[in-house]
Scaffold this motif. Sequence first.
Motif, PDB file in Angstrom:
ATOM      1  N   GLU A   1      58.603 155.541 171.004  1.00  0.00           N
ATOM      2  CA  GLU A   1      59.259 156.348 172.025  1.00  0.00           C
ATOM      3  C   GLU A   1      59.586 155.497 173.252  1.00  0.00           C
ATOM      4  OE1 GLU A   1      56.484 157.055 170.504  1.00  0.00           O
ATOM      5  OE2 GLU A   1      56.866 158.909 169.385  1.00  0.00           O
ATOM      6  N   ALA A   2      58.630 154.640 173.651  1.00  0.00           N
ATOM      7  CA  ALA A   2      58.864 153.782 174.811  1.00  0.00           C
ATOM      8  C   ALA A   2      59.960 152.767 174.520  1.00  0.00           C
ATOM      9  CB  ALA A   2      57.566 153.081 175.190  1.00  0.00           C
ATOM     10  N   ARG A   3      59.977 152.242 173.298  1.00  0.00           N
ATOM     11  CA  ARG A   3      61.024 151.281 172.935  1.00  0.00           C
ATOM     12  C   ARG A   3      62.402 151.949 173.004  1.00  0.00           C
ATOM     13  NH1 ARG A   3      61.258 146.501 170.478  1.00  0.00           N
ATOM     14  NH2 ARG A   3      59.001 146.544 170.108  1.00  0.00           N
ATOM     15  N   ALA A   4      62.502 153.174 172.482  1.00  0.00           N
ATOM     16  CA  ALA A   4      63.782 153.881 172.509  1.00  0.00           C
ATOM     17  C   ALA A   4      64.220 154.133 173.943  1.00  0.00           C
ATOM     18  CB  ALA A   4      63.673 155.181 171.731  1.00  0.00           C
ATOM     19  N   ALA A   5      63.268 154.495 174.816  1.00  0.00           N
ATOM     20  CA  ALA A   5      63.597 154.749 176.212  1.00  0.00           C
ATOM     21  C   ALA A   5      64.061 153.463 176.902  1.00  0.00           C
ATOM     22  CB  ALA A   5      62.388 155.336 176.931  1.00  0.00           C
ATOM     23  N   LEU A   6      63.432 152.338 176.572  1.00  0.00           N
ATOM     24  CA  LEU A   6      63.830 151.060 177.168  1.00  0.00           C
ATOM     25  C   LEU A   6      65.215 150.637 176.694  1.00  0.00           C
ATOM     26  CD1 LEU A   6      60.486 149.019 177.051  1.00  0.00           C
ATOM     27  CD2 LEU A   6      61.713 149.754 179.097  1.00  0.00           C
ATOM     28  N   GLU A   7      65.497 150.874 175.428  1.00  0.00           N
ATOM     29  CA  GLU A   7      66.814 150.515 174.919  1.00  0.00           C
ATOM     30  C   GLU A   7      67.901 151.347 175.604  1.00  0.00           C
ATOM     31  OE1 GLU A   7      66.347 151.091 170.762  1.00  0.00           O
ATOM     32  OE2 GLU A   7      65.426 149.101 170.426  1.00  0.00           O
ATOM     33  N   THR A   8      67.619 152.628 175.822  1.00  0.00           N
ATOM     34  CA  THR A   8      68.562 153.470 176.557  1.00  0.00           C
ATOM     35  C   THR A   8      68.730 152.972 177.992  1.00  0.00           C
ATOM     36  OG1 THR A   8      67.942 155.394 175.230  1.00  0.00           O
ATOM     37  CG2 THR A   8      69.026 155.829 177.333  1.00  0.00           C
ATOM     38  N   PHE A   9      67.593 152.596 178.606  1.00  0.00           N
ATOM     39  CA  PHE A   9      67.615 152.063 179.978  1.00  0.00           C
ATOM     40  C   PHE A   9      68.444 150.777 180.041  1.00  0.00           C
ATOM     41  CE2 PHE A   9      65.814 149.054 183.025  1.00  0.00           C
ATOM     42  CZ  PHE A   9      65.940 149.757 184.206  1.00  0.00           C
ATOM     43  N   ALA A  10      68.234 149.897 179.051  1.00  0.00           N
ATOM     44  CA  ALA A  10      68.957 148.627 179.043  1.00  0.00           C
ATOM     45  C   ALA A  10      70.454 148.832 178.882  1.00  0.00           C
ATOM     46  CB  ALA A  10      68.414 147.739 177.930  1.00  0.00           C
ATOM     47  N   ALA A  11      70.832 149.815 178.101  1.00  0.00           N
ATOM     48  CA  ALA A  11      72.251 150.070 177.879  1.00  0.00           C
ATOM     49  C   ALA A  11      72.928 150.619 179.121  1.00  0.00           C
ATOM     50  CB  ALA A  11      72.420 151.045 176.717  1.00  0.00           C
ATOM     51  N   GLN A  12      72.164 151.237 180.023  1.00  0.00           N
ATOM     52  CA  GLN A  12      72.738 151.883 181.188  1.00  0.00           C
ATOM     53  C   GLN A  12      72.583 151.066 182.475  1.00  0.00           C
ATOM     54  OE1 GLN A  12      71.032 155.807 181.432  1.00  0.00           O
ATOM     55  NE2 GLN A  12      71.901 156.471 179.463  1.00  0.00           N
TER      56      GLN A  12
END
Length: 394
Positions: free
Chosen positions: A366-377
């Motif tokens: 879950e944290a990895r998915a949130a970080l990937e979303t953060f990185a994309a934005q």
Amino acid sequence: MSSKDWIEKDYYAALGVDKSASSDDIKKSYRKLARESHPDHNPGDTGAEERFKTVSEAYAVLGDEKKRREYDEMRSLFGSGAFRRGARGAGQPGGAPFDVSDLFGGGGGGGDNRFGGGGFTDLFSTIFSGGGAGGAARARGPARGRDVEAEVALDFSDAVRGVTLPLTLRAPGVCDTCHGNGAKPGTQPVACPVCHGAGVTTRNQGSFSFSEPCRNCQGVGTIVEEKCPECHGTGGVTKTRTLNVRFPAGVADGQRIRLAGRGEPGERGGPAGDLFVHVKVRPDELFGRTGDDLTLNVPITYAEAVLGTDLRVPTLDGTVTLRVPPGTPAGRVLRARGKGVVRKDGRAGDLLVTLDVVVPATVSDEARAALETFAAQTPPAAREHLEARVRRFS
């Protein structure tokens, strides 16, 4: 020790150091040799006791900058032959021979270790009376005792706040039987019959009048007819004593505290030397120190660095809350004013808090998915200048 000792004894050789050695090198060598030859570590070994006395005498001179400078000047002057045995008066072929032993009373060894208290220049003003007419000589009196050194380890918080601690020493102290005068109980030292209590004698040689420490009483001015059975006339004995030493707030590691008159007593009631206490401060598990400022490293999460947070951190006497602004980089220093070391004037240093952004070694899905979303934005890091250099080698 006598002034003649300064010419005849090589204190540098006694401590095993060069003449150009630094004060720290001299101190380090003295401590090593003193530990090895201390009588407490070598019971019954008279040779070790003599070596301990020799290195202590050498350090008493070389460990004091003023005495060391005078010693070097004295050795340089007399080593150059300026006062060599048999030298004649300046420009006087028929002048009376001048012997260096005349300066110090031949083999009597009665001169004091400070040339009468005034340093190298005063040596000559002491032995030559004004105008060659037999001016008044200065009484020397009982010799001053040696300085004593001790080392104390303090806790970090005690060094910052200040503390009073008992210090136990095994060192020479005033004899309790004679109270320092060297005489048998019920008797008193009497005036020297040779110098009549002056401590010096005067004699004429050619056009000069020489004043020198009295050989009969060694410059003290009195003699002990019946010596104390405890100290054998010296006025001092080795004993254990406890002193309460006040360490001021803010004392630093390596600092030396001087306690005037708490060192080795002088012979036969002479003034005591000083006690020098060397401070070692134990490190603290949390705090460091830079001058009057305390330092503290505090870890924060990546999210706290990006979003900001209120950070509660300890001080030496409580807690303080610091604001971490959004977008704080790793290594940023926050300052808590007045939470450091209190100075002598009542003002205090600061607490400097260094922020350490902690990057987790593993994260959940879950944290990895949130970080990937953060990185994309979020915009990428500004690395154009580095990438331009990399393309040169592609």
